[in-house]
Design an enzyme around this catalytic site. Sequence first.
Site, PDB file in Angstrom:
ATOM      1  CE  LYS A 231     -70.111   4.404 -47.139  1.00 40.33           C
ATOM      2  NZ  LYS A 231     -68.775   4.446 -47.714  1.00 40.33           N
TER       3      LYS A 231
HETATM    4  C1  R5P Z   1     -66.914   9.053 -46.730  1.00 38.53           C
HETATM    5  O1  R5P Z   1     -66.029   9.724 -46.323  1.00 38.53           O
HETATM    6  C2  R5P Z   1     -66.613   7.898 -47.512  1.00 38.53           C
HETATM    7  O2  R5P Z   1     -67.578   7.543 -48.444  1.00 38.53           O
HETATM    8  C3  R5P Z   1     -66.144   6.680 -46.740  1.00 38.53           C
HETATM    9  O3  R5P Z   1     -65.572   5.872 -47.672  1.00 38.53           O
HETATM   10  C4  R5P Z   1     -67.201   5.936 -46.003  1.00 38.53           C
HETATM   11  O4  R5P Z   1     -67.795   6.643 -44.983  1.00 38.53           O
HETATM   12  C5  R5P Z   1     -66.849   4.502 -45.568  1.00 38.53           C
HETATM   13  O5  R5P Z   1     -65.753   4.418 -44.848  1.00 38.53           O
HETATM   14  P1  R5P Z   1     -65.718   4.044 -43.311  1.00 38.53           P
HETATM   15  O6  R5P Z   1     -66.079   2.597 -43.194  1.00 38.53           O
HETATM   16  O7  R5P Z   1     -64.298   4.340 -42.961  1.00 38.53           O
HETATM   17  O8  R5P Z   1     -66.719   4.908 -42.590  1.00 38.53           O
END
Ligand code: R5P
Length: 338
Positions: free
Chosen positions: A238
Site C-alpha cells: 500500500k
Molecule cells: C495509516 O494510518 C493507515 O494505514 C491508514 O489506514 C491509511 O493511510 C489509509 O487511510 P487514508 O485513506 O485515510 O489515508
Amino acid sequence: MVLRSCAKSRAPATANPQVSGCPRVAAGWQVRPRTVGCLPATVGKIAATTYWMHPAIPSRVWNYSMDWGMQNRLAGIISPTTRRCVMLAVDHGYFQGPTSGLEQPGKVVAPLLPFADALMLTRGVLRNCIAPDCRVPIVLRVSGGTSVLQDDLSNEDLTVSIEDAVRVNASALAISIFVGSEHEKQTLANLARLCDEGQRYGIPVLAVTAVGKQMTRDARYLGLACRIAAELGAHIVKTYHCEGFEKVVAGCPVPVVIAGGKKIEEREALLLAYRAVSEGAVGVDMGRNIFLSNWPVSMIQAVRSIVHEGSTDVQAWEAFVEMAGQRGALHMTQVVPS
Ligand code: R5P
C-alpha cells in the site's frame, strides 16, 4: 468560490481500442482476453471477455506456488473476477486515538461494509465494534507502538501475535514500514519476521509504505519503499499515488493499492482513484476520503465503480452526485477554489 459543472472534467473519455488514436493503445496498453489461470491484472472492462492490460502492471496478482490458504485469502481480498480491490481503512486509531470521523467505528463501518472487499482495522476495534458474523475479509493492523504525540512515528513493533491473528480469522496482516526513517531497519525487520509468520500460517502480508515527515512522496522514494517491501516478502503493498506512479507499479512485483490520504473534495478523490487504477494499482485502501465524506455510502459506491466496473472519474462523479442527491440535497456542481 466558483461552481464548476462536472461536465468540465479533466479526465479523458473512456478509451476504445477500435478508435484510431486511442490514448491507451498509444501508451502501450493491450487488450487481453480474460482467461482463467493467467489472472491478468487489468483496467477497464471493455467486453465480456476482454480487459485492458496496463503495460506496467504485474501479470499476476498471486501465483500458484502459494499454498491454497494463501491464495484463498488473497482471492477474498482481490476479486478473482476483476483482479481489483476496494479496501476500507479504519485503522487510524492505532496511533491517532478517537480521530475525527472514527469516534464510533462500528457505526461508521456498518453501512459501508456491503461495498467493501476488505476491512482494515485493529483487533481492538474488530473485537469490540464489528459483529462477528461479518463476512468481509479482515486485514488486521499488526504494527504500532507510537502515538501522534511523538515526533517520530517510525518506532513501531509488531503488536499482535500470529496466533491472535488466526483467532480473529484475519485474511491478511497489515504492517507499516518507514523507509528512510530513524527506525527503518527495525520496521523492515518487523516486516520480514511477519512475512515468515504469515507464510507459516498461509496469511498474506500487506506492507504500508508510511512516509516519514522528511520524506517526499515522489516516485523515486515510493518506488524504493514498495520494491523493498515486496523483496522482503509482502504480498500486497500500500502506498500513495504520485506523479510517475506507473514507475512505482512497474518496479513492484506484487499488487499495489493506494491510500486515499487527507480528506479532499469527493470529485478530486475520485480522480485520484481513477488515476491510480489507470496507472496500475489493483485498487484502493481508502479511509478518510470515504468515512469523512458527508455521503460515505455514495462515495464508496462511486470508488467501487471506478475500481471494479471500469468507470472513469467523470462517470463515477455523476453516479456519486445522483446517489448523494437521493440521500440528501447535492447539486450537479462542484465547489472549487476560485
Ligand atoms: C495509516 O494510518 C493507515 O494505514 C491508514 O489506514 C491509511 O493511510 C489509509 O487511510 P487514508 O485513506 O485515510 O489515508
